[in-house]
Design an enzyme around this catalytic site. Sequence first.
Site, PDB file in Angstrom:
ATOM      1  N   ASN A   6       9.899  12.174  -5.850  1.00  0.00           N
ATOM      2  CA  ASN A   6       9.053  10.985  -5.733  1.00  0.00           C
ATOM      3  C   ASN A   6       8.822  10.683  -4.244  1.00  0.00           C
ATOM      4  OD1 ASN A   6       8.425   8.174  -5.321  1.00  0.00           O
ATOM      5  ND2 ASN A   6       8.864   7.811  -7.474  1.00  0.00           N
ATOM      6  N   ASP A   8       6.872   8.174  -2.967  1.00  0.00           N
ATOM      7  CA  ASP A   8       6.352   6.819  -2.718  1.00  0.00           C
ATOM      8  C   ASP A   8       6.730   6.303  -1.334  1.00  0.00           C
ATOM      9  OD1 ASP A   8       5.485   6.784  -5.312  1.00  0.00           O
ATOM     10  OD2 ASP A   8       6.980   5.356  -6.032  1.00  0.00           O
ATOM     11  N   HIS A   9       7.978   6.574  -0.931  1.00  0.00           N
ATOM     12  CA  HIS A   9       8.457   5.912   0.285  1.00  0.00           C
ATOM     13  C   HIS A   9       7.968   6.563   1.573  1.00  0.00           C
ATOM     14  CE1 HIS A   9      10.195   2.941  -2.093  1.00  0.00           C
ATOM     15  NE2 HIS A   9      10.980   3.789  -2.744  1.00  0.00           N
ATOM     16  N   ARG A  17       2.547  -0.005   8.734  1.00  0.00           N
ATOM     17  CA  ARG A  17       1.592  -0.194   9.826  1.00  0.00           C
ATOM     18  C   ARG A  17       0.130  -0.135   9.357  1.00  0.00           C
ATOM     19  NH1 ARG A  17       3.667   0.312  15.108  1.00  0.00           N
ATOM     20  NH2 ARG A  17       5.563  -0.920  14.990  1.00  0.00           N
ATOM     21  N   HIS A  42       4.158   6.599  -7.875  1.00  0.00           N
ATOM     22  CA  HIS A  42       3.949   5.393  -8.683  1.00  0.00           C
ATOM     23  C   HIS A  42       2.744   4.649  -8.111  1.00  0.00           C
ATOM     24  CE1 HIS A  42       5.957   1.457 -10.391  1.00  0.00           C
ATOM     25  NE2 HIS A  42       4.712   1.603 -10.775  1.00  0.00           N
ATOM     26  N   ARG A  44       1.172   1.572  -8.080  1.00  0.00           N
ATOM     27  CA  ARG A  44       1.443   0.190  -8.478  1.00  0.00           C
ATOM     28  C   ARG A  44       0.148  -0.614  -8.459  1.00  0.00           C
ATOM     29  NH1 ARG A  44       7.189  -1.109  -8.112  1.00  0.00           N
ATOM     30  NH2 ARG A  44       6.494  -3.221  -8.526  1.00  0.00           N
ATOM     31  N   ARG A  48       1.112  -1.189  -3.135  1.00  0.00           N
ATOM     32  CA  ARG A  48       1.932  -1.492  -1.951  1.00  0.00           C
ATOM     33  C   ARG A  48       2.354  -0.235  -1.196  1.00  0.00           C
ATOM     34  NH1 ARG A  48       7.651  -3.327  -4.597  1.00  0.00           N
ATOM     35  NH2 ARG A  48       6.331  -4.876  -5.590  1.00  0.00           N
ATOM     36  N   HIS A  49       2.358   0.915  -1.862  1.00  0.00           N
ATOM     37  CA  HIS A  49       2.639   2.150  -1.120  1.00  0.00           C
ATOM     38  C   HIS A  49       1.601   3.235  -1.433  1.00  0.00           C
ATOM     39  CE1 HIS A  49       4.874   2.788  -4.806  1.00  0.00           C
ATOM     40  NE2 HIS A  49       5.952   2.129  -4.420  1.00  0.00           N
ATOM     41  N   GLU A  69       3.519   7.725 -12.267  1.00  0.00           N
ATOM     42  CA  GLU A  69       4.172   6.565 -12.882  1.00  0.00           C
ATOM     43  C   GLU A  69       3.184   5.418 -12.856  1.00  0.00           C
ATOM     44  OE1 GLU A  69       7.623   5.632 -10.645  1.00  0.00           O
ATOM     45  OE2 GLU A  69       8.592   7.526 -11.089  1.00  0.00           O
ATOM     46  N   THR A  99      11.773  -2.736  -6.448  1.00  0.00           N
ATOM     47  CA  THR A  99      11.524  -1.453  -7.100  1.00  0.00           C
ATOM     48  C   THR A  99      11.597  -1.693  -8.605  1.00  0.00           C
ATOM     49  OG1 THR A  99      12.280   0.852  -7.269  1.00  0.00           O
ATOM     50  CG2 THR A  99      13.974  -0.817  -6.977  1.00  0.00           C
ATOM     51  N   THR A 100      11.302  -0.659  -9.398  1.00  0.00           N
ATOM     52  CA  THR A 100      11.322  -0.829 -10.858  1.00  0.00           C
ATOM     53  C   THR A 100      12.741  -1.220 -11.284  1.00  0.00           C
ATOM     54  OG1 THR A 100       9.777   0.998 -10.861  1.00  0.00           O
ATOM     55  CG2 THR A 100      10.558   0.261 -12.992  1.00  0.00           C
ATOM     56  N   GLU A 152      12.328   8.900 -19.948  1.00  0.00           N
ATOM     57  CA  GLU A 152      13.088   9.013 -18.707  1.00  0.00           C
ATOM     58  C   GLU A 152      14.162   7.933 -18.752  1.00  0.00           C
ATOM     59  OE1 GLU A 152      10.904   9.087 -14.986  1.00  0.00           O
ATOM     60  OE2 GLU A 152      12.699   8.472 -13.875  1.00  0.00           O
ATOM     61  N   HIS A 191      16.153   7.229 -11.014  1.00  0.00           N
ATOM     62  CA  HIS A 191      16.279   5.938 -10.338  1.00  0.00           C
ATOM     63  C   HIS A 191      17.660   5.790  -9.709  1.00  0.00           C
ATOM     64  CE1 HIS A 191      15.465   1.910  -9.055  1.00  0.00           C
ATOM     65  NE2 HIS A 191      14.226   2.064  -9.459  1.00  0.00           N
ATOM     66  N   GLY A 192      17.652   5.656  -8.398  1.00  0.00           N
ATOM     67  CA  GLY A 192      18.906   5.413  -7.681  1.00  0.00           C
ATOM     68  C   GLY A 192      19.790   6.638  -7.519  1.00  0.00           C
ATOM     69  N   HIS A 214      13.956   7.900  -3.199  1.00  0.00           N
ATOM     70  CA  HIS A 214      14.405   7.204  -2.001  1.00  0.00           C
ATOM     71  C   HIS A 214      15.442   7.989  -1.199  1.00  0.00           C
ATOM     72  CE1 HIS A 214      16.528   4.098   0.344  1.00  0.00           C
ATOM     73  NE2 HIS A 214      15.297   3.640   0.505  1.00  0.00           N
TER      74      HIS A 214
HETATM   75  N1  PXP Z   1      11.864   7.173 -11.912  1.00  0.00           N
HETATM   76  C1  PXP Z   1      11.124   6.050 -12.025  1.00  0.00           C
HETATM   77  C2  PXP Z   1      10.471   5.754 -13.333  1.00  0.00           C
HETATM   78  C3  PXP Z   1      10.940   5.202 -10.918  1.00  0.00           C
HETATM   79  O1  PXP Z   1      10.196   4.083 -11.057  1.00  0.00           O
HETATM   80  C4  PXP Z   1      11.521   5.546  -9.686  1.00  0.00           C
HETATM   81  C5  PXP Z   1      11.305   4.675  -8.498  1.00  0.00           C
HETATM   82  O2  PXP Z   1       9.960   4.650  -8.167  1.00  0.00           O
HETATM   83  C6  PXP Z   1      12.269   6.737  -9.608  1.00  0.00           C
HETATM   84  C7  PXP Z   1      12.439   7.516 -10.737  1.00  0.00           C
HETATM   85  C8  PXP Z   1      12.887   7.188  -8.328  1.00  0.00           C
HETATM   86  O3  PXP Z   1      13.900   6.317  -7.950  1.00  0.00           O
HETATM   87  P1  PXP Z   1      14.557   6.478  -6.535  1.00  0.00           P
HETATM   88  O4  PXP Z   1      13.499   6.245  -5.497  1.00  0.00           O
HETATM   89  O5  PXP Z   1      15.617   5.421  -6.530  1.00  0.00           O
HETATM   90  O6  PXP Z   1      15.115   7.877  -6.452  1.00  0.00           O
END
Ligand code: PXP
Length: 245
Positions: A6, A8-9, A17, A42, A44, A48-49, A69, A99-100, A152, A191-192, A214
């Site tokens: 992922n 996103d970040h 910026r 994702h 959103r 936002r990202h 996502e 975050t979600t 998931e 996630h996490g 992340h």
């Molecule tokens: N899976 C889903 C459905 C998520 O929403 C996210 C966060 O966007 C992730 C996985 C990834 O989570 P993390 O950034 O904490 O690894």
Amino acid sequence: MRLYINIDHVATVREARRTDEPDPVRAAVLAELGGAQAITVHLREDRRHIRDRDVLLLLETVRTGVNLELAVEEEVLKFAVENRPMQATLVPERREEVTTEGGLELSDSGRRQLVAASLTRLRDAGIRTSLFIDPVEETIRMSAELGADAVELHTGEYANATLAGREAQLERLRRGASLGHEVGLAVHAGHGLTYENVTPVAAIAEIEELNIGHSVVSRAVFVGMERAVREMLHIVMEARRGVGS
Ligand code: PXP
């Protein structure tokens, strides 16, 4: 086992910026070179990202596949159906969250109907579907009844658990994965997850896809995206030894 990254970040840093760097599209190329088996983003509602432009370019340039996502919201659903990513993962979304925060809520029948209708539209567009849910028996069974291809399992509670509470959370994930498999769903997780906590989750036999963002992007700041992905892939594959895939 497939490792989806992922990104996103990468876009979060860009949006800090509101400029054009770092570009998540470039990050995706490097993530694939590092062994990512697909790229997750994702889109959103508040953008936002990740922005529409990112998804459109990723769909053209990513060689593996894009897992999009999205919330059960008309505007993003329409975007997904029109642009057809390889996979769509429906997630809950609140504007004020960082975050979600939890899995999709399926206990309300009105909500279930909306999810079912969204799944139908996505499937009719040829998109593989997944529902991001907590590892709860009733929700897993409902996901199968609604006709999702996959679930998931939300690993956030496992990731946030104290050392003492971690085994109980892992057991929830193991039971959830086993039930998901039993009712005919493909089982994903995410996630996490981090370099430190991913191993026991990756070792759950029924889990066939991990979505990690992340932690990998954080490491990429120091060692580069390609190496950060390669290191995560190595840990995941080590965890699969003896599991058979
Ligand atoms: N899976 C889903 C459905 C998520 O929403 C996210 C966060 O966007 C992730 C996985 C990834 O989570 P993390 O950034 O904490 O690894």
